[in-house]
Design a protein around this motif. Structure first.
Motif, PDB file in Angstrom:
ATOM      1  N   ALA A   1      21.809  32.685 -13.704  1.00  0.00           N
ATOM      2  CA  ALA A   1      20.446  33.160 -13.936  1.00  0.00           C
ATOM      3  C   ALA A   1      19.863  33.630 -12.605  1.00  0.00           C
ATOM      4  CB  ALA A   1      19.585  32.053 -14.528  1.00  0.00           C
TER       5      ALA A   1
ATOM      6  N   GLY B   1      25.157  31.243 -10.011  1.00  0.00           N
ATOM      7  CA  GLY B   1      25.553  30.220 -10.967  1.00  0.00           C
ATOM      8  C   GLY B   1      27.000  29.859 -10.764  1.00  0.00           C
TER       9      GLY B   1
ATOM     10  N   VAL C   1      21.739  37.340  -9.106  1.00  0.00           N
ATOM     11  CA  VAL C   1      22.007  36.185  -9.957  1.00  0.00           C
ATOM     12  C   VAL C   1      22.910  35.208  -9.217  1.00  0.00           C
ATOM     13  CG1 VAL C   1      21.722  37.429 -12.138  1.00  0.00           C
ATOM     14  CG2 VAL C   1      23.975  37.314 -11.083  1.00  0.00           C
TER      15      VAL C   1
ATOM     16  N   ARG D   1      28.102  31.559 -16.203  1.00  0.00           N
ATOM     17  CA  ARG D   1      26.847  30.895 -16.571  1.00  0.00           C
ATOM     18  C   ARG D   1      25.950  31.002 -15.335  1.00  0.00           C
ATOM     19  NH1 ARG D   1      25.293  27.146 -20.645  1.00  0.00           N
ATOM     20  NH2 ARG D   1      27.438  26.969 -21.337  1.00  0.00           N
TER      21      ARG D   1
ATOM     22  N   ASP E   1      21.967  32.104 -20.812  1.00  0.00           N
ATOM     23  CA  ASP E   1      22.446  32.076 -19.431  1.00  0.00           C
ATOM     24  C   ASP E   1      23.950  32.331 -19.344  1.00  0.00           C
ATOM     25  OD1 ASP E   1      23.304  29.712 -20.567  1.00  0.00           O
ATOM     26  OD2 ASP E   1      22.892  28.498 -18.795  1.00  0.00           O
ATOM     27  N   GLN E   2      24.580  32.777 -20.436  1.00  0.00           N
ATOM     28  CA  GLN E   2      26.020  33.033 -20.443  1.00  0.00           C
ATOM     29  C   GLN E   2      26.315  34.522 -20.550  1.00  0.00           C
ATOM     30  OE1 GLN E   2      28.326  30.710 -23.239  1.00  0.00           O
ATOM     31  NE2 GLN E   2      26.723  29.172 -23.322  1.00  0.00           N
TER      32      GLN E   2
ATOM     33  N   HIS F   1      17.208  31.989 -17.707  1.00  0.00           N
ATOM     34  CA  HIS F   1      18.111  32.818 -18.498  1.00  0.00           C
ATOM     35  C   HIS F   1      18.376  34.140 -17.793  1.00  0.00           C
ATOM     36  CE1 HIS F   1      17.760  30.048 -21.801  1.00  0.00           C
ATOM     37  NE2 HIS F   1      16.446  30.137 -21.764  1.00  0.00           N
ATOM     38  N   LEU F   2      19.498  34.736 -18.132  1.00  0.00           N
ATOM     39  CA  LEU F   2      19.811  36.068 -17.633  1.00  0.00           C
ATOM     40  C   LEU F   2      18.876  37.078 -18.284  1.00  0.00           C
ATOM     41  CD1 LEU F   2      23.690  35.860 -17.863  1.00  0.00           C
ATOM     42  CD2 LEU F   2      22.372  36.071 -15.753  1.00  0.00           C
TER      43      LEU F   2
END
Length: 196
Positions: free
Chosen positions: A134, A119, A117, A132, A171-172, A140-141
């Motif tokens: 992805a 971000g 990931v 935040r 995405d958080q 999105h995660l």
């Protein structure tokens, strides 16, 4: 101030039904939970639908539950408002935009798997952070992240930490530190102490 960010996931639990995951389409803010304006949301229902239930409200102030009505794509707090937010951040937070890359560990069957990931971290404290991010091939995660190994670009240099997931929405990801190098821990403590 209570802020529900755009893109966050709100969960509405209606009697006798599966919980509904609703995506906030716009940021809304108010001084108190009871004063939040109606929240435009993206959900599975069509026009003219109406549901009542208990809303799990994750905001900048923490987590609380409130009676709510979902009607025509708008979520509105109803009835007696809660007296307080039930989970608050005890540690001083330091907002900012700190680039982050790492590996998320997913709790999937038949076993756990790893996903890269990237971000940014939006705020840090001495106990945890808000990420935040992805994967490269998604907005999105992936669901079911149990922990994430992160490398974060902080003002004093690269900080490595293992973060256990507390809450995950689109995405958080909010998490608490499981492991951090003692030198980074001292630097982070000094950094957060100078937040004023």
């Amino acid at each position: 101030m209570v802020t529900v960010p755009a893109g966050s996931t709100l969960v509405l639990r209606c009697p006798g039904e599966q919980p509904l995951a609703l995506i906030a389409l716009a940021e809304v803010s108010a001084a108190f939970v009871a004063e939040l304006p109606p929240i435009p949301v993206l959900g599975p229902d069509g026009p003219g639908s109406r549901r009542f239930g208990i809303l799990e409200l994750v905001s900048s102030a923490g987590v609380t539950w409130v009676e709510a009505e979902l009607r025509d794509g708008t979520l509105t707090a109803t009835g007696a408002p809660p007296t307080d937010v039930v989970q608050r951040r005890g540690a001083v937070r330091r907002p900012g935009m700190y680039a982050a890359t790492g590996t998320a560990e997913l709790d999937t069957e038949p076993g756990r798997r790893l996903v890269a990931v990237s971000g940014h971290v939006e705020d840090v404290s001495t106990t945890g952070l808000l990420l935040r991010a992805a994967p490269a091939d998604s907005l999105h995660l992936p669901p079911g992240i149990v922990r994430t190994l992160l490398h974060i670009s902080m003002p004093w240099g690269d900080m490595a930490a293992t973060v256990a997931t507390v809450d995950q929405r689109a995405d958080q990801l909010r998490g608490t530190y499981e492991w951090m190098d003692p030198a980074d821990e001292a630097s982070l403590r000094a950094f957060c102490a100078n937040s004023g």
